[in-house]
Write an enzyme that holds these catalytic residues in place. Structure first.
Site, PDB file in Angstrom:
ATOM      1  N   TRP A 149       3.420  -4.325 -13.498  1.00 14.34           N
ATOM      2  CA  TRP A 149       3.668  -3.491 -12.320  1.00 14.34           C
ATOM      3  C   TRP A 149       4.240  -2.137 -12.733  1.00 14.34           C
ATOM      4  CZ3 TRP A 149       1.510  -5.547  -8.166  1.00 14.34           C
ATOM      5  CH2 TRP A 149       1.430  -6.931  -8.040  1.00 14.34           C
ATOM      6  N   ASN A 158       0.982  -6.557  12.951  1.00 12.55           N
ATOM      7  CA  ASN A 158       0.554  -7.457  11.879  1.00 12.55           C
ATOM      8  C   ASN A 158      -0.584  -6.882  11.034  1.00 12.55           C
ATOM      9  OD1 ASN A 158       0.687 -10.150  10.558  1.00 12.55           O
ATOM     10  ND2 ASN A 158      -1.412 -10.292  11.316  1.00 12.55           N
ATOM     11  N   TRP A 183       5.149  -6.582  -5.631  1.00 10.90           N
ATOM     12  CA  TRP A 183       5.218  -7.034  -4.238  1.00 10.90           C
ATOM     13  C   TRP A 183       6.643  -7.397  -3.822  1.00 10.90           C
ATOM     14  CZ3 TRP A 183       7.183 -11.879  -3.424  1.00 10.90           C
ATOM     15  CH2 TRP A 183       7.117 -12.808  -4.489  1.00 10.90           C
ATOM     16  N   TRP A 213       3.247 -11.284   1.780  1.00 10.01           N
ATOM     17  CA  TRP A 213       3.243 -10.341   0.661  1.00 10.01           C
ATOM     18  C   TRP A 213       2.465 -10.874  -0.533  1.00 10.01           C
ATOM     19  CZ3 TRP A 213       4.125  -5.388  -0.208  1.00 10.01           C
ATOM     20  CH2 TRP A 213       4.736  -4.656   0.806  1.00 10.01           C
TER      21      TRP A 213
END
Length: 464
Positions: A303, A338, A356, A379
């Protein structure tokens, strides 16, 4: 046997079988522990804590009408609940404590320790399954294991319940008083006033959704500029409304709802089963509470650690109008549509290639409906690291998502007044609009990343 009821995230009187069992056992007292320090560790949003405290004020007065005293006790951390509970039981000669289960790891460990101490003190400690329709561990595959894909879980869930017409236990007591207490009013730091907490208002909200919106939910749920969703998630997160209660109400209007899974009316029930799925997962796999990837093969993903990009995402300054409007909705209101949760989560994890867990934490710090099981599940679904997640090569295009679900830019303009005068055909794009706006001014909305390049970078990272 002198019985005590322990309220947790089940802040309701009706459709609370554990509470009714306690009352049938003669309970005259209930407790709730204010765990401010623990909630901070869990990233609980101030607006959600405010909603919780407002609801506590309400149910304390409601219980007083039935001569039930709700004791609200400070216990900064979960570890403090043990001594506070045992001290209370000793003072009031409590022999039986009844509560509803919580499935997150810290909560499970807390209850295990308390159970041991209660056994030593000859106090019975009974836990009910009050936050799910299907008790955890009852929906399993032929190998007697938890499903790791949603669709077969749903099929088995429906197989178990499609012939069931649910009902609620009757309330066992009659009102005796006006419900006024001398206890101080609890106050939170956030402002949740737009969300009513009294049962009459909630009953109206539920009835309006079932009668007016449920049949059109499938068509309208993805359009952020209209109120096409139920708006019930904050109440489900705190147990102010139970999933079983909602299903009972829906079955009263649509008796065959569980046998019509192909109908549009069933679409919202599908969301309710997703909620069940994530709860069963977090109970079966404690690593989810620790922030681990469900799919361990993605532990090797590298990441990016880019504070500037993350800050831009948090503040709604990525240059992609739909993403930015969604993030501002979250920060300003404590809630996000949503569809937009999926869009912004995909953007953070794929376009920016940021872990995340950073997004999950930010959501919990701001969402009025923050819930670890659903938030973690959502997530990890978006990041492709989760159980039954979207494939890693699926990267939402925020421009096409905007064109499809906010075609006239109505939602974007509500939260990005800077783009109010930009024509519809330009509103979805992150580049500068060079046309004349109000006295010859131009609108400049630069993107922090190129979609095509970001997509290629994400796919390459996940292929590793």
């Amino acid at each position: 046997m002198n019985t005590l009821f322990w309220f947790r995230r089940d802040l309701r009187l009706f459709s609370n079988e554990a509470l009714i069992e306690a009352l049938n056992n003669g309970a005259k007292k209930a407790i709730f522990f204010i765990c401010e320090k623990q909630w901070q560790q869990h990233n609980a949003a101030p607006i959600q804590i405010d909603l919780l405290k407002r609801r506590l004020n309400y149910i304390r007065e409601q219980l007083a009408q039935y001569a039930i005293e709700l004791h609200i006790i400070d216990a900064p951390y979960f570890a403090d609940c043990e001594s506070a509970l045992l001290s209370f039981c000793d003072k009031h000669q409590v022999e039986h404590v009844i509560a509803n289960k919580e499935y997150e790891l810290n909560e499970v460990n807390r209850d295990a320790q308390i159970l041991t101490k209660c056994d030593e003190k000859n106090i019975t400690f009974t836990l009910y399954e009050g936050d799910v329709i299907a008790p955890v561990g009852t929906v399993k595959n032929q190998s007697n294991e938890m499903y790791k894909v949603f669709t077969p879980f749903k099929k088995q869930w429906l197989k178990q319940y499609q012939d069931t017409h649910f009902s609620l236990l009757p309330w066992p007591l009659k009102k005796l008083a006006e419900g006024k207490t001398n206890s101080p009013v609890l106050k939170g730091d956030g402002s949740s006033e737009k969300w009513p907490v009294d049962d009459d208002s909630l009953a109206t909200i539920v009835d309006n959704f079932i009668c007016d919106k449920l049949s059109s939910y499938d068509d309208q749920r993805d359009i952020p500029s209209i109120k096409g969703t139920s708006g019930l998630s904050p109440y489900l997160a705190l147990g102010i409304i139970s999933p079983k209660q909602l299903l009972v109400n829906i079955q009263n209007r649509y008796p065959d709802i569980l046998t019509t899974s192909k109908s549009k009316t069933f679409t919202w029930i599908n969301e309710l089963i997703w909620r069940e799925f994530y709860r069963h997962l977090i109970a079966q796999f404690p690593k989810l509470s620790r922030g681990d990837n469900f799919n361990e093969k993605y532990n090797s993903v590298t990441w990016r650690k880019n504070e500037a990009d993350f800050k831009a995402w948090c503040e709604g300054k990525t240059g992609y109008p739909l993403v930015d409007a969604a993030m501002r909705q979250l920060v300003q209101t404590g809630w996000m549509h949503n569809r937009l949760r999926m869009v912004v989560a995909s953007f953070l994890t794929k376009h920016l290639l940021i872990d995340w867990r950073e997004g999950e934490s930010f959501f919990m710090q701001h969402l009025i409906d923050g819930d670890l099981a659903s938030n973690n599940g959502g997530w990890q679904w978006a990041a492709s690291t989760g159980c039954d997640a979207q494939p890693y090569f699926r990267v939402f295009n925020p421009i096409t998502q905007s064109e499809r679900f906010d075609p006239n830019g109505k939602f974007i303009r509500k939260y990005l007044p800077e783009l109010e005068k930009v024509p519809d055909k330009h509103i979805h794009f992150p580049h500068a609009y060079l046309g004349s706006i109000g006295g010859g001014k131009h609108c400049y909305w630069p993107a922090i990343v190129d979609h095509k390049a970001a997509r290629e970078r994400a796919i390459a990272a996940f292929k590793v």
